[in-house]
Design a protein around this motif. Structure first.
Motif, short mmCIF file in Angstrom:
data_model
loop_
_atom_site.label_atom_id
_atom_site.label_comp_id
_atom_site.label_asym_id
_atom_site.label_seq_id
_atom_site.Cartn_x
_atom_site.Cartn_y
_atom_site.Cartn_z
N GLU A 1 -1.12 -5.68 19.88
CA GLU A 1 -1.90 -4.72 19.10
C GLU A 1 -2.78 -3.83 19.99
O GLU A 1 -3.73 -4.31 20.61
CB GLU A 1 -2.77 -5.48 18.11
N PRO A 2 -2.47 -2.55 20.05
CA PRO A 2 -3.32 -1.63 20.82
C PRO A 2 -4.69 -1.46 20.16
O PRO A 2 -4.78 -1.22 18.95
CB PRO A 2 -2.54 -0.31 20.78
N GLU A 3 -5.75 -1.60 20.95
CA GLU A 3 -7.09 -1.32 20.48
C GLU A 3 -7.69 -0.23 21.36
O GLU A 3 -7.03 0.26 22.28
CB GLU A 3 -7.94 -2.60 20.49
N GLU A 4 -8.90 0.14 21.08
CA GLU A 4 -9.49 1.29 21.78
C GLU A 4 -9.58 1.09 23.29
O GLU A 4 -9.31 2.01 24.06
CB GLU A 4 -10.88 1.58 21.21
N ASP A 5 -9.92 -0.15 23.72
CA ASP A 5 -10.13 -0.36 25.15
C ASP A 5 -9.27 -1.46 25.75
O ASP A 5 -9.45 -1.84 26.90
CB ASP A 5 -11.61 -0.67 25.42
N LEU A 6 -8.32 -2.00 25.00
CA LEU A 6 -7.43 -3.04 25.54
C LEU A 6 -6.20 -3.19 24.66
O LEU A 6 -6.10 -2.59 23.58
CB LEU A 6 -8.17 -4.38 25.65
#
Length: 544
Positions: A208-213
């Motif tokens: 799952e792509p998140e804002e910072d990782l």
């Protein structure tokens, strides 16, 4: 001192009506016999919810409670407590104020734990309360990423022996992300994700792509667990690597895509069904692990009760008719049906399936992938496959009246038909078919068995009775799942009741009088056998 604190907690629990004197006595006997804590014994036996226990302890001992899922833990202070000690005492450091370490702990009565923490950290210890479940989730999340950098983890990994056996890869105009996706480091990251998932028995991998990782979670025994955090700079390459393996178009990022691939690890072959979904921060990829070795255990290895197993075996011995398995997504319906067709898979039977998607690829069985875009629906595919003279037909799901009508008629003309429906219990399947326009006399003539199914988690044998949850079960207290079933076997009386459109409750009561166990009753039997917990029984059969 511990005894007096335990007595105070006991009095509060009884006074607030959270447990009875009888239940408390049972729990006290357990903790005396197994060395458990009072709170853990009560939760383990399903006598109290973790949240209610937390509230009672907070008010009794005047210790604040925190919700770790909403609390921002200071990553720098987590490592002050060794991971082994964190798991042993169900504790995690959440922040540091001068010479005081604030720790979330599930059992504030364990003064030995607090003393050990003070000795090893050389800091004053200030406890706050949290549930054991939340603490173990936090441990899984922070220690995996805190103990070592990703590069160190990869460097220390021995050769996984993972081999990509097959993909549906096509030739694409490969860009920089794809080329980077083939570099040794990225290949090792992806291999690590896959191998660890198999080691931990994960049924799904969520990337799952998140804002910072880039977050990686595994679904184990039905629940999601944080596992790994990948630096944002590696996101595009990791996603490209997975898309290439799955045969997806890496140049397309605006629409959902599906694919699959197969790997071999130490002579074990596992198929992965892959789904990519565009999100705000990049494509979320979910991989479903499809281990065909699970099918070789047969019906006897699925944990069915004796009653359910006997009824299933009687039904599949019939030359024709319809068998339906009902339940929500993730309740094990497909595995049960595949176990049935694996048992019937021999040179005497022509078995054809039509699915969306094809879950397991099984040798010796003709499998059709439904594709609505080209007009290959369940109904049209079913019409065509009937011309192939099948003995056994499996339909992924009966979704509409046309499919239901063809399936019913096939079961009346010499085929054994297996399929699924989305209903909460067994008898409701009858009304669902009627709602689809199937005449009651056709249902009565064709359906021979309906089984409503759920999966309940099994108590971990490695840490059962020890009072401490172990690494084998990742601190959950559960290891594996077992099927619970409500099996409606259609006899002459039930056929008559269906034709007369008798109320479902009347049909259900008659079936119970003939030996059918409801989902709750089947789950309770597993609780009495020591297979699962009361908490799990209530969770899985909540609708009852």
């Amino acid at each position: 001192m511990v005894k007096s604190l335990s007595d105070r907690l006991s009095q509060v629990l009884v006074k607030q009506g959270l447990v009875s004197e009888k239940d408390l006595k049972r729990a006290m006997e357990t903790l005396a016999r197994e060395g458990d804590s009072l709170g853990r014994a009560l939760v383990k036996q399903g006598l109290i919810k973790e949240e209610d226990l937390l509230s009672a302890m907070s008010s009794t001992f005047n210790i604040p409670a925190v919700n770790l899922s909403k609390y921002k833990i200071e990553k720098d202070c987590v490592g002050l407590i060794p991971v082994k000690m964190a798991r042993q005492y169900s504790v995690i450091a959440i922040c540091k104020l001068a010479n005081t370490l604030i720790v979330a702990i599930a059992d504030p009565l364990n003064i030995f734990a607090l003393d050990d923490l003070k000795t090893i950290t050389k800091l004053n210890i200030e406890p706050v309360l949290s549930t054991g479940t939340d603490i173990y989730k936090a441990i899984d999340k922070f220690y995996v990423s805190k103990d070592r950098a990703l590069s160190d983890i990869i460097k220390d990994q021995p050769d996984s022996g993972l081999e990509v056996v097959s993909t549906s890869r096509e030739d694409y105009d490969i860009g920089d992300a794809a080329l980077e996706g083939e570099t040794p480091t990225i290949v090792k990251i992806v291999n690590l994700i896959l191998v660890e998932a198999l080691k931990k028995r994960a049924s799904d991998i969520h990337i799952e792509p998140e804002e910072d990782l880039l977050r990686v979670r595994y679904r184990i025994d039905g629940n999601l667990h944080d596992t790994l955090s990948i630096p944002k700079k590696n996101q595009n390459a990791v996603l490209a690597r997975l898309k290439i393996m799955s045969g997806m178009d890496i140049t397309e990022s605006r629409i959902p895509q599906d694919g699959r691939f197969k790997i071999r690890v130490k002579n074990r072959e596992v198929d992965f069904r892959v789904s990519a979904l565009p999100t705000t921060f990049g494509a979320k990829i979910v991989l479903r692990a499809l281990d065909k070795s699970n099918l070789s255990i047969g019906l006897d290895g699925l944990g069915f009760s004796k009653y359910a197993l006997r009824r299933f075996k009687d039904a599949i011995a019939r030359p024709f008719g319809m068998i339906l398995v009902t339940g929500p997504t993730g309740s094990g319906k497909s595995t049960s049906l595949y176990s049935v067709i694996s048992q019937l898979n021999n040179s005497d039977n022509n078995i054809i399936t039509i699915e969306d998607p094809v879950e397991y690829q099984v040798e010796g069985i003709t499998q059709i992938q439904a594709n609505i875009d080209i007009g290959l629906t369940f109904a049209s595919g079913l019409r065509s496959l009937l011309r192939q003279s099948p003995d056994v037909i499996m339909i992924g799901e009966i979704r509409d009246s046309e499919t239901a009508d063809i399936a019913i008629k096939a079961s009346l003309t010499g085929q054994l038909v297996l399929s699924t429906l989305h209903t909460n219990d067994a008898t409701t399947a009858i009304s669902r078919l009627m709602d689809m326009g199937v005449e009651p006399f056709l249902i009565a003539s064709s359906v021979i068995l309906v089984a409503a199914q759920r999966l309940c988690r099994v108590i971990c044998k490695a840490c059962k009775g020890k009072g401490e949850k172990c690494p084998k079960c990742s601190g959950t207290g559960y290891y594996g799942r077992r099927a619970i079933l409500e099996v409606l076997s259609v006899d002459d009386k039930i056929r008559e009741m269906i034709i007369e459109r008798a109320p479902l409750e009347e049909i259900k009561n008659y079936a119970i009088s003939k030996g059918m166990k409801t989902l709750r009753e089947d789950a309770m039997e597993k609780y009495k056998e020591g297979v699962t917990t009361m908490e799990e029984v209530l969770r899985v059969t909540a609708e009852e």
